[in-house]
Design a protein around this motif. Structure first.
Motif, PDB file in Angstrom:
ATOM      1  N   THR A 162       0.823  -1.200   0.000  1.00  0.00           N
ATOM      2  CA  THR A 162       0.000   0.000   0.000  1.00  0.00           C
ATOM      3  C   THR A 162       0.855   1.247   0.000  1.00  0.00           C
ATOM      4  O   THR A 162       1.793   1.364   0.773  1.00  0.00           O
ATOM      5  N   THR A 163       0.522   2.155  -0.890  1.00  0.00           N
ATOM      6  CA  THR A 163       1.258   3.403  -0.973  1.00  0.00           C
ATOM      7  C   THR A 163       0.753   4.364   0.083  1.00  0.00           C
ATOM      8  O   THR A 163      -0.438   4.517   0.277  1.00  0.00           O
ATOM      9  N   ASN A 164       1.659   5.015   0.760  1.00  0.00           N
ATOM     10  CA  ASN A 164       1.302   6.035   1.730  1.00  0.00           C
ATOM     11  C   ASN A 164       2.122   7.260   1.416  1.00  0.00           C
ATOM     12  O   ASN A 164       3.323   7.271   1.629  1.00  0.00           O
ATOM     13  N   GLU A 165       1.488   8.268   0.877  1.00  0.00           N
ATOM     14  CA  GLU A 165       2.227   9.431   0.459  1.00  0.00           C
ATOM     15  C   GLU A 165       2.423  10.437   1.582  1.00  0.00           C
ATOM     16  O   GLU A 165       2.986  11.493   1.378  1.00  0.00           O
ATOM     17  N   SER A 166       1.944  10.134   2.769  1.00  0.00           N
ATOM     18  CA  SER A 166       2.168  11.041   3.871  1.00  0.00           C
ATOM     19  C   SER A 166       3.483  10.698   4.537  1.00  0.00           C
ATOM     20  O   SER A 166       3.907   9.551   4.567  1.00  0.00           O
ATOM     21  N   GLY A 167       4.148  11.684   5.106  1.00  0.00           N
ATOM     22  CA  GLY A 167       5.387  11.417   5.798  1.00  0.00           C
ATOM     23  C   GLY A 167       5.145  10.595   7.036  1.00  0.00           C
ATOM     24  O   GLY A 167       4.074  10.585   7.616  1.00  0.00           O
ATOM     25  N   ILE A 189      -4.439  -1.194  -8.413  1.00  0.00           N
ATOM     26  CA  ILE A 189      -4.734   0.188  -8.808  1.00  0.00           C
ATOM     27  C   ILE A 189      -4.505   1.153  -7.646  1.00  0.00           C
ATOM     28  O   ILE A 189      -3.972   2.259  -7.820  1.00  0.00           O
ATOM     29  N   ALA A 190      -4.889   0.729  -6.459  1.00  0.00           N
ATOM     30  CA  ALA A 190      -4.777   1.606  -5.299  1.00  0.00           C
ATOM     31  C   ALA A 190      -3.355   2.072  -5.058  1.00  0.00           C
ATOM     32  O   ALA A 190      -3.128   3.189  -4.572  1.00  0.00           O
ATOM     33  N   THR A 191      -2.376   1.253  -5.401  1.00  0.00           N
ATOM     34  CA  THR A 191      -0.989   1.638  -5.164  1.00  0.00           C
ATOM     35  C   THR A 191      -0.486   2.648  -6.184  1.00  0.00           C
ATOM     36  O   THR A 191       0.601   3.215  -6.007  1.00  0.00           O
ATOM     37  N   TYR A 192      -1.255   2.864  -7.247  1.00  0.00           N
ATOM     38  CA  TYR A 192      -0.881   3.875  -8.238  1.00  0.00           C
ATOM     39  C   TYR A 192      -1.479   5.238  -7.914  1.00  0.00           C
ATOM     40  O   TYR A 192      -1.155   6.231  -8.556  1.00  0.00           O
ATOM     41  N   LEU A 193      -2.372   5.292  -6.944  1.00  0.00           N
ATOM     42  CA  LEU A 193      -3.055   6.527  -6.586  1.00  0.00           C
ATOM     43  C   LEU A 193      -2.669   6.985  -5.191  1.00  0.00           C
ATOM     44  O   LEU A 193      -2.332   6.169  -4.333  1.00  0.00           O
ATOM     45  N   PRO A 194      -2.721   8.288  -4.919  1.00  0.00           N
ATOM     46  CA  PRO A 194      -2.510   8.752  -3.550  1.00  0.00           C
ATOM     47  C   PRO A 194      -3.591   8.169  -2.650  1.00  0.00           C
ATOM     48  O   PRO A 194      -4.722   7.959  -3.097  1.00  0.00           O
ATOM     49  N   ASN A 195      -3.261   7.909  -1.395  1.00  0.00           N
ATOM     50  CA  ASN A 195      -4.309   7.452  -0.495  1.00  0.00           C
ATOM     51  C   ASN A 195      -5.234   8.624  -0.163  1.00  0.00           C
ATOM     52  O   ASN A 195      -4.974   9.765  -0.553  1.00  0.00           O
ATOM     53  N   ARG A 196      -6.313   8.333   0.527  1.00  0.00           N
ATOM     54  CA  ARG A 196      -7.339   9.360   0.755  1.00  0.00           C
ATOM     55  C   ARG A 196      -6.794  10.583   1.487  1.00  0.00           C
ATOM     56  O   ARG A 196      -7.118  11.724   1.148  1.00  0.00           O
ATOM     57  N   GLU A 197      -5.957  10.345   2.490  1.00  0.00           N
ATOM     58  CA  GLU A 197      -5.418  11.464   3.253  1.00  0.00           C
ATOM     59  C   GLU A 197      -4.530  12.353   2.386  1.00  0.00           C
ATOM     60  O   GLU A 197      -4.634  13.589   2.420  1.00  0.00           O
ATOM     61  N   ALA A 198      -3.648  11.704   1.611  1.00  0.00           N
ATOM     62  CA  ALA A 198      -2.765  12.479   0.738  1.00  0.00           C
ATOM     63  C   ALA A 198      -3.575  13.216  -0.322  1.00  0.00           C
ATOM     64  O   ALA A 198      -3.267  14.361  -0.676  1.00  0.00           O
ATOM     65  N   TRP A 199      -4.631  12.554  -0.833  1.00  0.00           N
ATOM     66  CA  TRP A 199      -5.481  13.175  -1.849  1.00  0.00           C
ATOM     67  C   TRP A 199      -6.112  14.458  -1.322  1.00  0.00           C
ATOM     68  O   TRP A 199      -6.142  15.487  -2.000  1.00  0.00           O
TER      69      TRP A 199
END
Length: 231
Positions: free
Chosen positions: A42-47, A128-138
């Motif tokens: 899972t991608t997490n774009e938040s620090g 697909i979810a790993t190609y998109l920002p997660n909800r918080e980052a979005w």
């Protein structure tokens, strides 16, 4: 200034067998395909400290979010494998946080052209979810009107896929199943201190699809881990 970064498959057992063949071939070739079988992490774009996503453009918090005026992208149907793979790739990377839509809305666009049997729906949704920002980052990116699109530089059937097909037993691969590795540039745009800014980043990934004679038109099976394509 940077911006943050297989007719219908004959049975589920067949797909499992296909993946087993891929694993054997790719291990021998020294290439991991964990991302194909289980989906990328899972991608997490938040620090890690809860700070802004890495590379997020900074702007005044009071800057208004643009009014949603755009529509969701679509994946054009095609019975040509290369064309369909290209359509998948383009739609996968096309999103706009100022459109009023959320990541799940964009995910639904890709799922709509997935394997009609539904056997791989959960798997491809995870991919697909790993190609998109997660909800918080979005939500955070929406403050900066961050949008993204892809330009494709190169497409090819990876050599390791040909090896997998050659070594597959009769009936293990549904007719018309093929993989395409795509290399291109991800473009992002946004607003920083009231000014338009852009960034570019090379990306590479593999799409697994099934076309005629299994289906009249092509459908998506799975996606590799981003930046870990078959070669």
């Amino acid at each position: 200034m940077k911006i943050p970064d297989l007719p219908e498959p004959r049975s589920r057992h067949r797909l499992i067998a296909v993946l087993a063949v891929l694993v054997t071939v790719l291990v021998l070739a020294g290439i991991g395909v964990y991302g194909l079988i289980t989906g990328p992490p899972t991608t997490n774009e938040s620090g890690s400290d809860g700070s802004r996503p890495p590379g997020l453009v900074l702007t005044s918090p009071s800057h208004p979010v643009p009014t949603a005026t755009q529509r969701l992208p679509t994946v054009r149907a095609s019975d040509d494998p290369e064309t369909f793979a290209r359509n998948i790739a383009t739609a996968l990377f096309a999103w706009d946080t100022a459109s009023g839509f959320m990541p799940l809305d964009y995910t639904s666009v890709i799922l709509a052209v997935g394997d009609p049997s539904g056997a791989e729906q959960a798997g491809v949704a995870s991919d697909i979810a790993t190609y998109l920002p997660n909800r918080e980052a979005w939500t955070e990116l929406r403050h900066y009107a961050t949008a993204q699109h892809l330009t494709i530089d190169e497409m090819f059937v990876p050599d390791v896929w040909d090896t997998a097909v050659d070594q597959a037993q009769p009936g293990q691969l549904a007719e018309g199943t093929i993989a395409y590795t795509i290399k291109g540039t991800r473009h992002r745009t946004g607003i920083w201190n009231g000014e338009d800014v852009t960034s570019e980043h090379p990306v590479a990934f593999t799409v697994f699809i099934v076309c005629a004679p299994t289906y009249d038109t092509c459908h998506l099976l799975r996606l590799s881990q981003l930046d870990n394509p078959l070669s």
